[in-house]
Design a protein around this motif. Structure first.
Motif, short mmCIF file in Angstrom:
data_model
loop_
_atom_site.label_atom_id
_atom_site.label_comp_id
_atom_site.label_asym_id
_atom_site.label_seq_id
_atom_site.Cartn_x
_atom_site.Cartn_y
_atom_site.Cartn_z
N ILE A 1 48.79 52.53 47.72
CA ILE A 1 48.12 51.86 46.59
C ILE A 1 48.03 52.80 45.39
O ILE A 1 48.38 52.44 44.26
N ILE B 1 39.55 41.72 36.07
CA ILE B 1 38.29 42.25 36.56
C ILE B 1 37.55 42.90 35.40
O ILE B 1 38.11 43.71 34.67
N VAL C 1 33.07 45.64 38.59
CA VAL C 1 33.24 47.06 38.91
C VAL C 1 32.42 47.90 37.94
O VAL C 1 32.40 47.64 36.74
N LEU D 1 32.88 53.18 41.06
CA LEU D 1 33.62 54.44 40.95
C LEU D 1 32.60 55.47 40.48
O LEU D 1 32.10 55.40 39.36
N TYR E 1 32.84 48.20 47.54
CA TYR E 1 33.81 49.28 47.71
C TYR E 1 33.39 50.47 46.86
O TYR E 1 33.10 50.34 45.67
N LEU F 1 40.51 53.85 39.15
CA LEU F 1 39.92 52.57 38.76
C LEU F 1 40.77 51.41 39.30
O LEU F 1 40.23 50.42 39.82
N LYS G 1 42.54 51.45 41.92
CA LYS G 1 42.32 51.41 43.36
C LYS G 1 41.03 50.66 43.69
O LYS G 1 41.01 49.78 44.56
N VAL G 2 39.97 50.97 42.98
CA VAL G 2 38.71 50.25 43.20
C VAL G 2 38.93 48.76 42.95
O VAL G 2 38.52 47.92 43.77
N ALA G 3 39.59 48.45 41.86
CA ALA G 3 39.82 47.04 41.52
C ALA G 3 40.63 46.35 42.61
O ALA G 3 40.36 45.21 42.99
#
Lengths: 213, 213
Positions: free
Chosen positions: A12, A85, A149, A175, A189, B199, B201-203
């Motif tokens: 990813i 997002i 987020v 994050l 997450y 960011l 990756k979080v999304a």
DNA sequence: TTAACAATGTGAAAATAATAACAAAAAAAC
DNA sequence: GTTTTTTTGTTATTATTTTCACATTGTTAA
């Protein structure tokens, strides 16, 4: 169907990086790219690139490489959320401001739509098109703007309470750039990154390399 | 003797993080700590903590846990360089300033002794005790001040040339915060970190979690 | 005193990630 | 038109990292 859940975390991360390299190629008018070209840019091996692309089911053209445009689009389909997002930055210190400038307009599916601070001088201002709200209004704004987020750039002492407030407001991903690890329920997450750790790691390997001689 | 070279990279990162958690415990007057306490703070398992400590040869006391002070000192012996390491920040934008504030006085063995910028308004100033020099004088200052690690916080377009200049000046390690990967000779340790990747990756995982339902 | 408990330390196993090796095939060279 | 080269796609292998399982042993409590 392709099982996104099973893509390795590292893949990813690399897909995000491939895309950025590819966007630069696209700008330059390059239509195709070889696995070893992507690999060289990212300091990895061509096999690694091909394997990642295999995992997402992309097929290049033998001896022509990968179609830049197609690959960018496919990576987008994999890692981006269709409806986009909305993101908030909490803490408008230097780091928060750096992030806003850095991201502004970079990714269409990730929109920074709000920032928060406790400093009255900052509240009400706009930076790179992002309005700053009072931390007190966080829950309200997050729900109203459908922010999913949160990027935490507050001082370490505020980390815990900020994370709690974000969770309370129904955030889906955090994050955390503060040096203090936070706890969140498992449905949120959490990605933590700590700059001191990175610097200490570099310093460690510099030391090791010097000892070697 | 303990072979530091063979410690897993991940262990190095965690040791840095354990130390930070331990320093907070020490401040609070806590003399001992259990593996599962460290683990909870860092969101990892107690076995992982014990294994890391085993790798560095530290032995706790059964049923009392680990001596906080001793462990802090041992981690320091492992990851810190005895004579200390001087660090420079290249690029005094928001991110550079964030890092200077963030690090100042935090780690005695890692000293930020210079910053660099091309903006004449910034050159000559001092921030948190760190003087800002012209990028043109980079090689001279790096050699004079025996700077071994450089943190790159310049705009992406300057990444390549900055890395080249650092290598030219004899730097031993680079922490690259620009989104553009750079190339360095293999004797220079390079760590790259990209905020967009984190960011995205979080999304991505937020998206995946929502699809799951 | 002895049983139960709670913690460490570690070999073995599992999971994750990276690399090697090579078949296949399009393109280029001869 | 045949051979060589180059590049993809993938299986098998190796390396790294994490977790499991459990022996060990102080400590507490009956």
């Amino acid at each position: 169907m392709l099982e996104l859940k099973n893509l390795p975390h590292k893949t990813i991360e690399r897909l995000s990086q491939y895309r950025r390299a590819l966007l630069i190629c696209l700008e330059k008018g390059q239509t195709h790219i070889y696995s070893h070209e992507i690999a060289r840019i990212q300091h990895i091996t061509a096999v690694q690139v091909r394997r990642d692309l295999m995992l997402i089911g992309y097929t290049g053209t033998l001896r022509k490489g990968y179609n830049v445009k197609e690959l960018i689009d496919l990576i987008g389909e994999i890692i981006d959320s269709q409806e986009g997002i909305n993101v908030a930055i909490i803490g408008m210190g230097n780091l928060g401001r750096a992030l806003i400038n850095y991201f502004s307009g970079k990714r269409s599916h990730l929109k920074i739509v709000a920032s928060f601070d406790i400093n009255p001088d900052k509240i009400g201002n706009t930076m790179s098109g992002v309005p700053c709200f009072s931390t007190e209004d966080m829950e309200k704004v997050i729900r109203e703007k459908n922010i999913r987020v949160g990027i935490m750039t507050v001082p370490a002492d505020f980390a815990t309470q900020t994370a709690e407030a974000l969770v309370q407001a129904g955030i889906r991903g955090i994050l955390n750039y503060t040096p203090k690890p936070v706890n969140v329920p498992k449905e949120v997450y959490l990605e933590e990154y700590d700059m001191i750790t990175s610097l200490e790691k570099v310093a460690f390997y510099v030391k090791i390399n010097e000892d070697k001689k």
